[in-house]
Design an enzyme around this catalytic site. Structure first.
Site, PDB file in Angstrom:
ATOM      1  N   ASP A 118       0.818  -1.228   0.000  1.00  0.00           N
ATOM      2  CA  ASP A 118       0.000   0.000   0.000  1.00  0.00           C
ATOM      3  C   ASP A 118       0.848   1.273   0.000  1.00  0.00           C
ATOM      4  O   ASP A 118       1.609   1.515   0.928  1.00  0.00           O
ATOM      5  CB  ASP A 118      -0.883  -0.069   1.255  1.00  0.00           C
ATOM      6  CG  ASP A 118      -1.739   1.166   1.492  1.00  0.00           C
ATOM      7  OD1 ASP A 118      -1.865   2.002   0.591  1.00  0.00           O
ATOM      8  OD2 ASP A 118      -2.319   1.251   2.605  1.00  0.00           O
TER       9      ASP A 118
ATOM     10  N   HIS B 162      -3.622   4.556   6.785  1.00  0.00           N
ATOM     11  CA  HIS B 162      -2.562   4.027   5.929  1.00  0.00           C
ATOM     12  C   HIS B 162      -1.178   4.249   6.540  1.00  0.00           C
ATOM     13  O   HIS B 162      -0.933   5.245   7.213  1.00  0.00           O
ATOM     14  CB  HIS B 162      -2.617   4.680   4.548  1.00  0.00           C
ATOM     15  CG  HIS B 162      -3.894   4.418   3.810  1.00  0.00           C
ATOM     16  ND1 HIS B 162      -4.075   3.302   3.027  1.00  0.00           N
ATOM     17  CD2 HIS B 162      -5.062   5.104   3.779  1.00  0.00           C
ATOM     18  CE1 HIS B 162      -5.301   3.326   2.519  1.00  0.00           C
ATOM     19  NE2 HIS B 162      -5.926   4.401   2.962  1.00  0.00           N
TER      20      HIS B 162
END
Lengths: 553, 553
Positions: free
Chosen positions: B194, B367
């Protein structure tokens, strides 16, 4: 208009919004205007180039206007000047560089009469009837900025202009501590101060602090360096020249506004560099890429800028490759994030090193943060406080800072554009409001923002347009089969089928309308529009703008 | 299609963009799909609800598709599932909560056949032909997220899902250090990780760190507290329940998606709170305002949200006043800045205390930042690295991090959607590309984004539309006087005069065209369009869309 013995301060723009700064300071038969700026519209105002303040009040009182003072040369402070000068005439006061920018701005317009300019210097005093305006220098991202102290019968009223406090200024434009503390000592009735960065804690970083980071980036670059910044950021431009010189690089200036502003600032000695440093943009390719800096605009992702063209490899003069470095030395103005991000992505795709805010220290704001705002209040010690230059959120946060400083909250005025602030022996208060409407500049036309065609454009942008033409025979008043056309609507194989069905249904609806006694064109149009809208929504779940046209044949 | 003995990995979305995540993992006669997400379009795609990946490749190979794995329940990972299931059929794998979200999403759609769901747990292994998928838990802003390790004949391929590393997690969903280090020990061929926050230095703040700041804000509030966050942020919602309980406040849940998601997460025990805490929204006014928290969506400035209505005093149930507090516990997604700012201003105008990001610590991202990304690489020790989930800028910055970690840069693959990544005994490399075109969902229609009507809408939004109807007599082939209509164009007094002149000029142009031998409808249309466009631009400096309509009568 008003005959009582008081000062009236009316912000016509810039209070409750960022942009189109303009303020009226009125006393008896005198009006002084401070700044005449534009605002760039958000996405919701389609096709509007920019917005200017509502001049109605000053036009109605044009004979009273004795002067227009410009605090500095940014578009949100001078950009609407040409439109105001179509309507009224008054001498324009500003520092040398500010007037230079204003003259450039006016050049593109034909005016009813030649404007009269009065160049002023910091600490100079201009006497108007009953009011003396005294200028003090402030530091901002463009050089030669000033604030104004209005000496009035009721006390001193201070207008900060746009400012930050930069102890290690790159050029001139010192923040005038002495003058401001002198005002404070004498007694400031009212301080009006820049709220743009009132949500930022601490201090705004010094402009000079960028010198080392720019040097670090440019000296370690292995190829061409392209620096994008605002054409009006004279201090930043000076630093880019300084660092280029220090690293032995030449500078190519790209773009009309950048060229024009640099030429102006250099001729007035606000930019100092050796002419031999500048090379023509079309000669860049004949230099070693390690010897060149290209200075340009486009930091906001403007689609027609040189930077945008370079990022997609479509610039006639330059290609950017994996040896090159692009520095975007500006912050992204809210609303431009996507456009800037797209350019950053494209530059990365070309292999360039890209350096931008949030990532490296290559930009700092021109507006004061919370600690600097406290300093401004502490040094001027105002009895009343009016936060200006900011959205409502910024004004409110600025008022919280005033509270921390110990300013009596009942003496803090949160106002909006058009509010009339009255100052006299009894103090400062809001007394009434002048209704304003925004004015948009769209091509040549000056028009109200509320006009229906803007909401129509919004609807057009969402669903396109479907046009139904209904021919009526003049001879027998019979209706002929309608025709349907569209723009920006569906584009799929079954569009024809859809429209064939739509024609039949609308035709039937019109005939039904006539059977029920409908005769006027408007009745027929309404029947056609309603049935077509309903049908299209049922079949496609969309709501295009429907234009029914009845045509007599 | 491909007969050689290798794994093919094809991102169909989410690589080179944020959103519409979807990936194909193919080996011999097996295709496994990872995620099927949507992307919300920018301002340039007018009227498009959302964008889905191009499914062509999986439709062409539908018989090979053996499973669809969903890593977590966010729209950008599950939102396009209903559109894929119209075209292909395969069992859907996901954790309990993820499948719950997916089922909610599918409910609104009628599908050719009932989908088959396989609930999986972290550390569970699903055997496909030649590939074993093993799930490992990761922490993200929605609970029950997983990453996937594909055990293949050529080594382990790790897909991180969306993740951050949160040592002090609020609920479950631990980051599975053991499993990831086990993979690293065995040998990871390829890590796909990611990249969303790869530009952020340091660590992403823990979700739990918000507990104290939320407590501080809510316990010191003097009236109602309204908290806006994403309906899918289960951890944040849990914290808001916990803090409300701790401060003795009840919770009213406002908005359909918030209600639905909380109901789901509670029934599956991903949210834990006492039912007696929840009060109906329409009963809030009967409680002391200090006893109430209102939990709602609208954190992105969505114009139809309860928060937007409350901010302008138009909500049927609530008014916000100067005693109340509004907490926007979310970051602003790029592109929504203006809308959110407008809501903040409106809330301030109603006198409320407004608490938002950048100002107080009331949000943290889901994130991983740079140091966490380093940890992911260090623990899995991949031979090859493929950054996913990010715009090009994020992928590039993630690759810089890989370089710092010591990953051989020739083993880092920067790819775009549609690129075919081949993994076999010889290593991992990009071999070719499948051309993709974005697909927009607009009402019911599924259509290519490149279709001309979208650029037409853009033009319509900028200048409006001017329609010229030219009647031709079928009897004598004569041309009658044209009629002009407009939408979203000028709205000023002289519009009629302008159009009268325009009619004459266009009429003349058409007659000129006929004199020069022009006969076809298209020739007439072109002549009309050209002359009208030129005239309007000359007179108004604008460029509306011109629709010439020739109609036979």
């Amino acid at each position: 208009m008003h005959n009582d013995d008081s000062i009236r301060i009316i912000p016509l723009g810039g209070v409750g919004e960022i942009g189109k700064n303009m303020m009226v300071v009125e006393y008896r038969e005198t009006i002084i205007i401070v700044d005449v700026g534009v605002m760039f519209p958000g996405e919701h105002l389609k096709g509007i180039d920019f917005i200017i303040p509502d001049f109605s009040y000053v036009i109605e009182n044009k004979d009273k206007v004795k002067g227009i003072i410009l605090t500095h040369g940014h578009e949100d402070h001078i950009g609407a000047l040409p439109y105001l000068l179509r309507e009224i005439s008054a001498p324009i006061y500003g520092t040398r560089l500010t007037l230079g920018f204003a003259k450039n701005r006016l050049e593109e317009h034909s005016l009813p009469q030649d404007p009269v300019f009065h160049e002023i210097k910091p600490r100079e005093r201009i006497e108007f009837e009953g009011i003396v305006a005294e200028f003090f220098s402030v530091f901002h991202s463009v050089a030669d900025g000033v604030g104004i102290a209005f000496h009035t019968p009721f006390g001193i009223i201070v207008h900060s202009g746009d400012f930050k406090i930069d102890y290690t200024h790159v050029y001139d434009s010192l923040f005038d501590f002495y003058k401001l503390s002198e005002f404070g000592e004498k007694g400031v009735l009212l301080l009006m101060s820049d709220s743009t960065n009132s949500e930022n804690e601490g201090y705004t970083q010094s402009e000079v602090s960028l010198n080392e980071s720019l040097y670090k980036e440019i000296s370690s670059a292995t190829g061409k360096v392209l620096v994008a910044t605002f054409a009006s950021s004279t201090h930043r431009i000076q630093q880019i020249f300084d660092v280029s010189s220090r690293t032995g690089r030449k500078i190519a200036i790209l773009g009309r506004s950048m060229e024009k502003n640099i030429e102006l600032a250099k001729s007035l000695k606000y930019l100092v560099f050796d002419e031999s440093m500048v090379i023509p943009a079309d000669k860049v390719e004949s230099y070693d890429s390690k010897e060149v800096v290209i200075l340009t605009t486009g930091s906001q992702g403007e689609p027609m800028s040189a930077l945008a063209n370079i990022s997609v490899g479509k610039h006639p003069l330059f290609n950017i490759n994996e040896n090159d470095t692009v520095i975007i030395s500006a912050s992204v103005i809210p609303g431009n994030e996507k456009a800037v991000s797209e350019i950053v992505n494209s530059l990365y795709r070309r292999g360039a090193s890209v350096i931008y805010e949030g990532f490296r220290e290559i930009h700092t704001s021109g507006h004061a943060s919370q600690e600097e705002l406290k300093l401004m209040m502490s040094i001027t010690k105002p009895k009343y406080f009016l936060p200006i230059h900011g959205e409502f959120r910024h004004l409110i946060n600025h008022s919280y800072i005033a509270k921390q400083i110990g300013i009596n909250m009942s003496n803090v005025l949160i106002v909006k554009d058009g509010d009339v602030v009255k100052a006299d022996d009894k103090g400062v208060s809001v007394e009434g409001n002048i209704p304003l409407s925004d004015v948009g500049i769209d091509g040549r036309e000056v028009e109200g923002i509320e006009s229906p065609h803007l909401s129509e454009r919004q609807k057009l942008s969402e669903g396109g347009v479907v046009i139904i033409v209904i021919p009526i025979s003049l001879e027998d008043s019979g209706i002929l089969q309608p025709e349907i056309f569209s723009k920006g609507f569906v584009f799929s194989e079954d569009e024809d089928t859809l429209f064939e069905k739509a024609k039949d249904i609308t035709f039937e609806a019109i005939r039904g309308c006539i059977r029920d006694g409908g005769q006027s064109k408007n009745q027929l149009k309404k029947a056609a529009c309603d049935s077509l809208q309903k049908f299209i929504h049922k079949e496609t779940k969309r709501t295009p703008v429907i234009v029914p046209i009845v045509i007599e044949v």
